[in-house]
Design a protein around this motif. Structure first.
Motif, mmCIF file in Angstrom:
data_model
loop_
_atom_site.group_PDB
_atom_site.id
_atom_site.type_symbol
_atom_site.label_atom_id
_atom_site.label_comp_id
_atom_site.label_asym_id
_atom_site.label_seq_id
_atom_site.Cartn_x
_atom_site.Cartn_y
_atom_site.Cartn_z
ATOM 1 N N CYS A 114 125.201 17.424 35.125
ATOM 2 C CA CYS A 114 124.685 18.366 36.085
ATOM 3 C C CYS A 114 124.601 19.957 35.743
ATOM 4 O O CYS A 114 123.965 20.699 36.145
ATOM 5 C CB CYS A 114 125.542 18.206 37.423
ATOM 6 S SG CYS A 114 125.432 16.621 38.275
ATOM 7 N N ASP A 115 125.218 20.220 34.654
ATOM 8 C CA ASP A 115 125.210 21.458 34.071
ATOM 9 C C ASP A 115 125.350 21.619 32.658
ATOM 10 O O ASP A 115 126.181 20.827 31.863
ATOM 11 C CB ASP A 115 126.466 22.307 34.591
ATOM 12 C CG ASP A 115 126.450 23.830 34.059
ATOM 13 O OD1 ASP A 115 125.914 24.620 34.642
ATOM 14 O OD2 ASP A 115 127.234 24.003 33.120
ATOM 15 N N GLY B 88 126.337 30.778 39.317
ATOM 16 C CA GLY B 88 126.123 29.701 38.201
ATOM 17 C C GLY B 88 124.674 29.868 37.405
ATOM 18 O O GLY B 88 124.279 29.048 36.667
ATOM 19 N N ASP B 89 124.096 30.991 37.863
ATOM 20 C CA ASP B 89 122.796 31.489 37.452
ATOM 21 C C ASP B 89 122.794 32.584 36.034
ATOM 22 O O ASP B 89 122.946 33.659 36.386
ATOM 23 C CB ASP B 89 121.903 31.728 38.316
ATOM 24 C CG ASP B 89 120.383 32.046 38.014
ATOM 25 O OD1 ASP B 89 120.032 32.186 36.719
ATOM 26 O OD2 ASP B 89 119.420 32.000 39.060
#
Length: 170
Positions: free
Chosen positions: A122-123, A70-71
């Motif tokens: 959160c994202d 997710g980076d």
């Protein structure tokens, strides 16, 4: 931060995932630290120690492996600093956005949005993709535009495998 999400249910589901994912043995970690792939990744800004270990495993033994990340900084750093490696392994590096697209494709937008609305904050990509008035087309466009990786059809198959091992979509 999670608001209305039941912390006990979240902990239980997280533990189920942790229990299903094998731990990398210490002797393998020691081998990885000594590997040429690990050294190749060591001086690249944007690749932290954990990603360095996981990417080295993928580089050293790519057959049948995928790396979920997710980076976006990691993906960008890998792609820009190791273009030959990216060409060879890019289809095995799958982003959060590609996973979300696969879940939406497999289970439908209503299923997905019901589960992500409470945690969309959160994202950043998810927050924009779901927005205040979520719709399937806008979600797909946003997730596709934020995706730092190639989108591959195998992601949908991987979601099915994970689902069979751990029912995280209760």
């Amino acid at each position: 931060m999670l608001g209305d999400v039941d912390p006990e249910e979240t902990l239980q589901r997280t533990q189920e995932i942790v229990d299903a994912v094998p731990v990398v043995p210490d002797d393998l970690i020691d081998q990885i630290y000594e590997s040429a792939a690990f050294q190749e990744l060591s001086d690249i800004d944007g690749i932290d120690g954990g990603e360095q270990v996981l990417a080295a495993i993928l580089i050293d033994d790519p057959e049948g492996r995928v790396l979920l990340s997710g980076d976006k900084r990691f993906v960008q750093a890998f792609r820009e600093n190791l273009p030959d490696r990216w060409d060879a392994l890019g289809d095995s590096i799958i982003s959060f956005e590609a996973c979300m697209l696969a879940i939406e494709d497999r289970y439908g937008f209503d299923f997905l949005v019901e589960r992500v609305l409470p945690v969309r904050h959160c994202d950043g990509s998810l927050r924009v993709a779901v927005g205040h008035q979520p719709n399937a087309e806008g979600f797909r466009e946003a997730m596709t535009s934020f995706n730092p990786c190639r989108i591959v059809d195998v992601v949908v198959e991987e979601v099915a495998v994970v689902e069979a091992e751990v029912d995280i979509f209760k």
